[in-house]
Design an enzyme around this catalytic site. Structure first.
Site, PDB file in Angstrom:
ATOM      1  N   TRP A  68       0.798  -1.227   0.000  1.00  0.00           N
ATOM      2  CA  TRP A  68       0.000   0.000   0.000  1.00  0.00           C
ATOM      3  C   TRP A  68       0.831   1.278   0.000  1.00  0.00           C
ATOM      4  O   TRP A  68       0.597   2.188  -0.802  1.00  0.00           O
ATOM      5  CB  TRP A  68      -0.976   0.016   1.185  1.00  0.00           C
TER       6      TRP A  68
ATOM      7  N   ASP B  62      -2.777  -5.329  -0.405  1.00  0.00           N
ATOM      8  CA  ASP B  62      -3.732  -4.420   0.242  1.00  0.00           C
ATOM      9  C   ASP B  62      -4.947  -4.216  -0.652  1.00  0.00           C
ATOM     10  O   ASP B  62      -5.259  -5.046  -1.514  1.00  0.00           O
ATOM     11  CB  ASP B  62      -2.999  -3.101   0.575  1.00  0.00           C
ATOM     12  N   ASP B  63      -5.597  -3.106  -0.439  1.00  0.00           N
ATOM     13  CA  ASP B  63      -6.841  -2.779  -1.147  1.00  0.00           C
ATOM     14  C   ASP B  63      -6.626  -2.773  -2.669  1.00  0.00           C
ATOM     15  O   ASP B  63      -5.499  -2.612  -3.133  1.00  0.00           O
ATOM     16  CB  ASP B  63      -7.300  -1.397  -0.669  1.00  0.00           C
TER      17      ASP B  63
ATOM     18  N   CYS C  56     -11.692   0.684   1.583  1.00  0.00           N
ATOM     19  CA  CYS C  56     -11.419   2.096   1.863  1.00  0.00           C
ATOM     20  C   CYS C  56     -11.109   2.930   0.637  1.00  0.00           C
ATOM     21  O   CYS C  56     -11.179   4.145   0.699  1.00  0.00           O
ATOM     22  CB  CYS C  56     -10.265   2.201   2.844  1.00  0.00           C
TER      23      CYS C  56
ATOM     24  N   LYS D 295      -5.654  -8.551   6.742  1.00  0.00           N
ATOM     25  CA  LYS D 295      -5.793  -7.187   7.259  1.00  0.00           C
ATOM     26  C   LYS D 295      -7.233  -6.772   7.040  1.00  0.00           C
ATOM     27  O   LYS D 295      -7.725  -6.791   5.905  1.00  0.00           O
ATOM     28  CB  LYS D 295      -4.836  -6.257   6.515  1.00  0.00           C
TER      29      LYS D 295
ATOM     30  N   ASP E 181      -9.953  -3.908   7.417  1.00  0.00           N
ATOM     31  CA  ASP E 181     -10.022  -2.445   7.526  1.00  0.00           C
ATOM     32  C   ASP E 181     -11.371  -2.004   8.096  1.00  0.00           C
ATOM     33  O   ASP E 181     -12.234  -2.844   8.411  1.00  0.00           O
ATOM     34  CB  ASP E 181      -9.745  -1.854   6.132  1.00  0.00           C
TER      35      ASP E 181
ATOM     36  N   TRP F 165      -7.747   1.683  13.323  1.00  0.00           N
ATOM     37  CA  TRP F 165      -7.091   2.990  13.501  1.00  0.00           C
ATOM     38  C   TRP F 165      -7.201   3.570  14.913  1.00  0.00           C
ATOM     39  O   TRP F 165      -6.993   4.771  15.100  1.00  0.00           O
ATOM     40  CB  TRP F 165      -7.634   4.031  12.505  1.00  0.00           C
TER      41      TRP F 165
ATOM     42  N   ARG G 252      -4.138  -1.788  14.524  1.00  0.00           N
ATOM     43  CA  ARG G 252      -3.663  -0.440  14.248  1.00  0.00           C
ATOM     44  C   ARG G 252      -4.063   0.471  15.398  1.00  0.00           C
ATOM     45  O   ARG G 252      -5.192   0.421  15.886  1.00  0.00           O
ATOM     46  CB  ARG G 252      -4.253   0.054  12.932  1.00  0.00           C
TER      47      ARG G 252
ATOM     48  N   ASP H 121      -3.569   6.504   9.045  1.00  0.00           N
ATOM     49  CA  ASP H 121      -2.540   6.075   8.092  1.00  0.00           C
ATOM     50  C   ASP H 121      -1.257   6.893   8.213  1.00  0.00           C
ATOM     51  O   ASP H 121      -1.281   8.119   8.291  1.00  0.00           O
ATOM     52  CB  ASP H 121      -3.064   6.214   6.659  1.00  0.00           C
TER      53      ASP H 121
END
Ligand code: GLA
Length: 546
Positions: free
Chosen positions: A43, A80-81, A130, A159, A161, A195, A214, A218
């Protein structure tokens, strides 16, 4: 009542024989992430761009092997995404995006596995992931179907999110996916990417739910972002331990927005914080400097220490911060961080970092690799935005062997030099290491000795075991100017002084009595002529020990 962290319990038992009552088994019992996960995630370097595709992921796996990253401990190749198509198929399954992953995700996972590595994937605990513009389908209300698909592809790490979560309680959402992963029967490390947003805070409930969580928003590739993430993590040490880690986000090392000094700080802080080490730069094209940071095995060993303790802040004042991380063998990792705009001295003591009670300590600088002794002060000049990272051990300095030894055959405990490094068995030469010539004074050559330049100060540990030091001293013939003074010190006592020696003189025989001394110091000062060229040889310098 707050539970005693396992690492602390273990440390208490080890240190003092204190009995700690048995702990309830609260951690996520998937047996994974006993040390912080190490690997890669695309990412930070690709975001959703076209660079992110099958060829890249395979190339990263290749580079893990060819660049020594696998050998250094990196295992997970995570994506990742943006890996999925925007719609599920008729059966409701996620579909790999066909231009990025023409052979599907399983083919990539198989490729990664064939290299002896593990494969990780991403989705969101929401209706969509995301990446705002594209909005790929998320896992909310599809938990078991998606977990089953991931397991069938050979996914080893998820992962998960937090976007588009429809206001469903975070604990509910993250526990659902935990249970779904568990029900697949495949061990899948579980990364909660929430987050630190919701209340109660994820670190207070994350341990039985995920392997890492997390703690921040970010990271981006700037000093202020990186240092902000580190500080957001400062007070969370008690929540970290084997199987459950605070995650201040992935590494930016090598992405170009910080200096190498700042990236060494980034890597040092993530190591003392027992943070996951997920490389976020394109290692296929990494510079030698980036690889050197990422493969510093001494620093990695701090992160991966089996005790699993996260560092706590020992002191913090005007941008000078000291961290201490307990290690399994009783050592401490101590980070001296300078956040200010100028070089500064950062200091603490062995007692303050939790290592009191010994008469001497060894400090190993995990970046320069130099070791030196101290009776308790831990201090260094740290460049702006730099971090000096020490491994501090009690005692353990080794005295020279019995008999007569050349000092150039021993390890010094510290060495300062006025022009590049001290050279062994050659003159100082220029600034580069190893660029000196054969030691020569007044036309006489010497096979052994130390080549220095004023101002120089070299220490050797004697441990009370030695009796005599001798050396032939003078300005090396590689210079026609220059004048210096040679001094020998036994602990706080000067035991020999050459007076001023100039380039036109031959060698002088120096003798010193070091009986009972703990430390021998070889000091060279400028001769007072204000001229440089002070290339000072300690030729045939040797100690006799019992
Ligand atoms: C969120 C996460 C990031 C990254 C992006 C992908 O912002 O926190 O780490 O996964 O989503 O869209």
């Amino acid at each position: 009542m707050r539970r005693v962290p396992m690492w602390l319990a273990a440390a208490l038992v080890a240190a003092a024989g204190i009995a700690v009552p048995a702990q309830p088994a609260a951690a996520l019992e998937n047996g994974l992430a006993r040390t912080p996960p190490m690997g890669f995630n695309n990412w930070n370097t690709t975001h959703c761009t076209a660079t992110f595709n099958e060829a890249m992921v395979k190339g990263v796996a290749d580079t893990f092997v060819s660049a020594g990253l696998r050998d250094a401990g990196y295992r997970y190749v995570n994506i990742d995404d943006c890996w999925a198509e925007k719609t599920r198929d008729a059966a409701g399954n996620l579909v790999p995006q066909h231009t990025r992953f023409p052979h599907g995700i399983k083919a990539v996972a198989d490729y990664v596995h064939a290299k002896g590595l593990k494969f990780g994937l991403y989705t969101s605990a929401g209706t969509k992931t995301c990446n705002g513009a594209d909005g790929f389908p998320g896992g909310l209300d599809h938990e078991q179907q998606d977990a089953n698909l991931f397991a069938s592809w050979g996914v080893d790490y998820l992962k998960y999110d937090n976007c588009n979560n429809q206001g469903v309680d975070a604990q509910v959402r993250y526990k659902r996916m935990r249970d779904a992963l568990q029900a697949t029967g495949r061990p899948i490390a579980y990364s909660i990417c929430e987050w630190g947003r919701s209340d109660p805070k994820v670190w207070t409930w994350g341990e039985p739910v995920g392997n890492l969580w997390r703690t921040t928003g970010d990271i981006s590739d700037t000093w202020s972002s990186m240092i902000g993430k580190a500080h957001a993590n400062d007070d969370l040490a008690r929540y970290a331990g084997p199987g459950h880690w605070n995650d201040p986000d992935m590494l930016e090392v090598g992405n170009g927005g910080m200096t190498d000094t700042e990236y060494r700080t980034h890597f040092s802080l993530w190591a003392v914080m027992a943070a996951p080490l997920l490389i976020g730069s394109d290692i296929r094209t990494a510079s030698a400097a980036t690889l050197a940071i990422l493969t510093n095995t001494d620093v990695i060993a701090v992160d991966q220490d089996v005790l699993g303790a996260q560092a706590t802040v020992v002191s913090s004042s005007a941008g000078l911060v000291v961290y201490s991380k307990p290690l399994a063998n009783g050592d401490r990792a101590v980070a001296l961080l300078n956040e200010t705009g100028a070089s500064a001295t950062v200091s603490t003591t062995a007692a303050a970092v939790g290592l009191g009670g010994a008469s001497s300590y060894t400090l190993k600088d995990l970046w320069s690799k130099a070791s030196r002794g101290t009776t308790g002060t831990i201090s260094a000049t740290v460049p702006s935005h730099g971090t000096v990272l020490y491994r501090v051990s009690k005692g353990q300095l080794t005295p020279p062997p019995a008999g007569t030894s050349q000092l150039s055959a021993l390890s010094w405990t510290s060495a300062v030099n006025g022009w590049g490094p001290v050279e062994k068995d050659r003159s100082n030469g220029e600034k580069a290491a190893g660029d000196g010539k054969p030691l020569t004074i007044g036309g006489v050559g010497y096979a052994h000795g130390l080549g220095t330049h004023a101002a120089s100060d070299i220490s050797f540990h004697l441990g009370g075991r030695c009796t005599t030091v001798t050396a032939e001293v003078g300005v090396d013939d590689e210079k026609t100017l220059g004048s210096v003074v040679f001094q020998l010190w036994r602990d706080g006592t000067k035991i020999a002084d050459s007076g001023v020696r100039t380039a036109s003189q031959g060698a002088l025989h120096l003798v010193g009595d070091i009986s009972g001394g703990t430390t021998l110091r070889l000091v060279v000062t400028d001769g007072g002529d204000g001229v440089n060229s002070d290339h000072a040889d300690w030729a045939d310098a040797k100690v006799t020990c019992a």
